[in-house]
Motif scaffolding. Structure first.
Motif: not given
Length: 343
Positions: A1-9, A38-45, A76-83
């Motif tokens: 989950m940490v890797a997802s949050c930080r975008g380390h694909d 959840h973690e990736a979406a919240g951090s905008g990854k 979390n105002n991640q508009k790109t993810l919302v769209n």
């Protein structure tokens, strides 16, 4: 989950290569009910979200606060993810009804969160949801199973049309009530009760600026605290907070009396608070008796426990509140009789 949050694909991809056929790692949840999605979406990854959804087909689930990855992205105002979740033309992650619910939940969060009310963002998401409801005017997606109007919400009902929503756009208090009603309809959670507590404090009562508070605001906050009390009783969520609501109600009435604003106290609300306090006192007394029996059955060597002390203190607090409310009732009655005989 940490890797997802930080975008380390690359790390996420490696870990998923170790997963079993049941995808337990992919859909694993933490103590808050959140998944890697959840973690990736919240951090905008977006790269991680695409990897989890499009390649590995991660499940979309709700966390302990009933938030999905779309909700988390929105708050979390991640508009790109919302769209991405809503407007994706190749994949449909949510049904229209689910998207409407998500947008209303996101909008409500921005209005009643504990950091800063953002009425424009809240309105944007609520209007987006309402327009989707009326995308086909001949077959609108109406709100079903709405609860009966209650005193705590000023007997308001949720907006059912775009015109109704537009009419409350510039009314912060009405927008707050709208968002509280939406959140309660979606489901009462500990997080919602926490937000309700916060709004009660913001809407009506601040000890350091009490003179600036009007009668309407004072009555609103008492109704909100009383409603929060009943919701905790119904859901059995953190009942230790129940007494504090009743203490606050008694305190605000006492302040009104001290500041010679007795006429602003509505007698029926005072009696409802008194009734709730009596019920809370009896609940704690019954709980105290239950703990006594359990202690005897388990042959406890100590004479008291933390639970005993909490219950006992709550019972004492209830008695104190009852005495204060009775005093307040006397003062209100005196005012009523004095005005009657003057008339």
């Amino acid at each position: 989950m940490v890797a997802s949050c930080r975008g380390h694909d690359d790390i996420v991809q490696y870990l998923l290569s170790l997963d079993d056929s049941g995808n337990h790692l992919l859909n694993e949840v933490n103590n808050e009910g959140s998944t890697a999605l959840h973690e990736a979406a919240g951090s905008g990854k977006l790269n991680i979200v695409k990897l989890l959804l499009e390649k590995h087909h991660a499940k979309i689930v709700k966390d302990n606060d009933r938030y999905t990855p779309l909700t988390i992205a929105g708050i979390n105002n991640q508009k790109t993810l919302v769209n991405y979740f809503i407007k994706n033309k190749t994949q449909c992650w949510y049904t229209i009804s689910e998207i409407i619910d998500e947008l209303e939940l996101i909008g409500s969060y921005h209005m009643i969160n504990c950091y800063r009310s953002d009425i424009e963002t809240a309105y944007h998401y609520l209007l987006w949801a309402m327009r989707l409801r009326y995308k086909d005017p001949k077959v609108p997606i109406l709100k079903n199973n709405l609860p009966f109007p209650i005193e705590a919400n000023g007997y308001c009902t949720e907006c059912q049309t775009i015109a109704e929503l537009i009419s409350i756009r510039n009314n912060p208090n009405r927008m707050i009530i709208e968002c509280l009603m939406i959140r309660e309809r979606v489901g009462v959670t500990s997080n919602f009760l926490y937000l309700l507590d916060h709004q009660a404090d913001l809407c009506g009562y601040n000890l350091y600026s009490f003179d600036l508070r009007g009668s309407e605001e004072c009555q609103l906050v008492i109704r909100l605290w009383l409603h929060a009390y009943h919701l905790r009783i119904q859901t059995q969520i953190n009942l230790n907070k129940c007494v504090s609501y009743l203490e606050k109600c008694a305190r605000i009435m006492g302040e009104l009396i001290n500041r010679k604003r007795t006429k602003e106290i509505q007698f029926d609300i005072l009696m409802k608070v008194l009734e709730a306090t009596e019920n809370e006192y009896l609940r704690n007394k019954n709980l105290e008796s239950t703990l006594d029996v359990e202690r005897e059955n388990e042959n406890f060597s100590c004479s008291s426990s933390e639970a005993d002390e909490t219950v006992g203190n709550n019972g004492d607090k209830c008695l104190y509140v009852i005495l204060n409310l009775l005093f307040n009732a006397m003062k209100v009655s005196e005012k009523i009789f004095r005005n009657f005989f003057r008339g």
